[in-house]
Design a protein around this motif. Structure first.
Motif, short mmCIF file in Angstrom:
data_model
loop_
_atom_site.label_atom_id
_atom_site.label_comp_id
_atom_site.label_asym_id
_atom_site.label_seq_id
_atom_site.Cartn_x
_atom_site.Cartn_y
_atom_site.Cartn_z
N LYS A 46 22.11 15.25 -0.64
CA LYS A 46 21.02 16.11 -1.10
C LYS A 46 20.15 16.54 0.07
O LYS A 46 20.06 15.86 1.08
N SER A 47 19.47 17.66 -0.09
CA SER A 47 18.57 18.20 0.92
C SER A 47 17.31 17.34 1.04
O SER A 47 16.86 16.73 0.07
N TYR A 48 16.71 17.34 2.24
CA TYR A 48 15.42 16.68 2.43
C TYR A 48 14.38 17.22 1.45
O TYR A 48 13.52 16.51 0.97
N PHE A 49 14.45 18.50 1.19
CA PHE A 49 13.41 19.19 0.43
C PHE A 49 13.61 19.13 -1.08
O PHE A 49 12.75 19.58 -1.83
N SER A 50 14.70 18.58 -1.55
CA SER A 50 14.98 18.53 -2.99
C SER A 50 14.20 17.41 -3.69
O SER A 50 14.04 17.44 -4.90
N GLY A 51 13.77 16.43 -2.92
CA GLY A 51 13.11 15.28 -3.52
C GLY A 51 14.08 14.26 -4.10
O GLY A 51 13.68 13.24 -4.64
N GLU A 52 15.39 14.53 -3.97
CA GLU A 52 16.43 13.66 -4.53
C GLU A 52 17.24 12.94 -3.45
O GLU A 52 18.18 12.23 -3.77
N ARG A 53 16.90 13.15 -2.20
CA ARG A 53 17.67 12.55 -1.11
C ARG A 53 17.46 11.04 -1.07
O ARG A 53 16.34 10.55 -1.16
N LYS A 54 18.55 10.30 -0.92
CA LYS A 54 18.53 8.85 -0.78
C LYS A 54 19.34 8.48 0.45
O LYS A 54 20.35 9.12 0.75
N THR A 55 18.92 7.45 1.16
CA THR A 55 19.66 6.95 2.31
C THR A 55 20.03 5.50 2.08
O THR A 55 19.41 4.80 1.28
N ALA A 56 21.06 5.07 2.80
CA ALA A 56 21.53 3.69 2.69
C ALA A 56 22.31 3.34 3.96
O ALA A 56 22.54 4.20 4.80
N LEU A 57 22.69 2.10 4.07
CA LEU A 57 23.53 1.65 5.18
C LEU A 57 24.94 1.38 4.68
O LEU A 57 25.12 0.80 3.61
N LEU A 58 25.92 1.82 5.46
CA LEU A 58 27.33 1.55 5.17
C LEU A 58 27.83 0.55 6.21
O LEU A 58 27.75 0.82 7.42
N VAL A 59 28.32 -0.59 5.75
CA VAL A 59 28.86 -1.61 6.66
C VAL A 59 30.25 -1.19 7.10
O VAL A 59 31.09 -0.82 6.27
N LYS A 60 30.51 -1.23 8.40
CA LYS A 60 31.83 -0.89 8.92
C LYS A 60 32.83 -1.99 8.57
O LYS A 60 32.47 -3.16 8.46
N GLU A 61 34.08 -1.59 8.39
CA GLU A 61 35.11 -2.52 7.92
C GLU A 61 35.31 -3.73 8.84
O GLU A 61 35.60 -4.82 8.37
N ASP A 62 35.16 -3.54 10.15
CA ASP A 62 35.40 -4.65 11.07
C ASP A 62 34.36 -5.77 10.91
O ASP A 62 34.61 -6.90 11.29
N CYS A 63 33.22 -5.49 10.31
CA CYS A 63 32.20 -6.52 10.05
C CYS A 63 32.48 -7.31 8.79
O CYS A 63 31.89 -8.36 8.57
N LEU A 64 33.36 -6.80 7.95
CA LEU A 64 33.65 -7.47 6.69
C LEU A 64 34.78 -8.48 6.80
O LEU A 64 35.03 -9.23 5.88
N GLU A 65 35.47 -8.49 7.90
CA GLU A 65 36.62 -9.39 8.07
C GLU A 65 36.19 -10.77 8.48
O GLU A 65 35.23 -11.05 9.04
#
Length: 65
Positions: A46-65
């Motif tokens: 979503k756009s910054y200006f829509s008011g609906e934008r959400k951010t998060a962190l995605l863990v890379k696969e090599d950290c899950l092993e």
């Protein structure tokens, strides 16, 4: 403390959602430099200006092993 534990600690401290796989419709934030080592910032497309934008962190696969 390993990478995954540091990522979890960062997410809790900053009150950020954490994902281990890319949610449908989400995209990587290219050029974001503040993500902990072993993760990357993502957003819901979503756009910054829509008011609906959400951010998060995605863990890379090599950290899950």
């Amino acid at each position: 403390m390993d990478k995954f534990d540091r990522i979890i600690e960062f997410a809790m401290k900053k009150d950020v959602e954490l994902y281990t796989s890319m949610p449908s419709g989400w995209r990587r934030i290219i050029g974001a430099l503040t993500a902990p080592c072993g993760s990357t910032w993502i957003y819901n497309g979503k756009s910054y200006f829509s008011g609906e934008r959400k951010t998060a962190l995605l863990v890379k696969e090599d950290c899950l092993e």
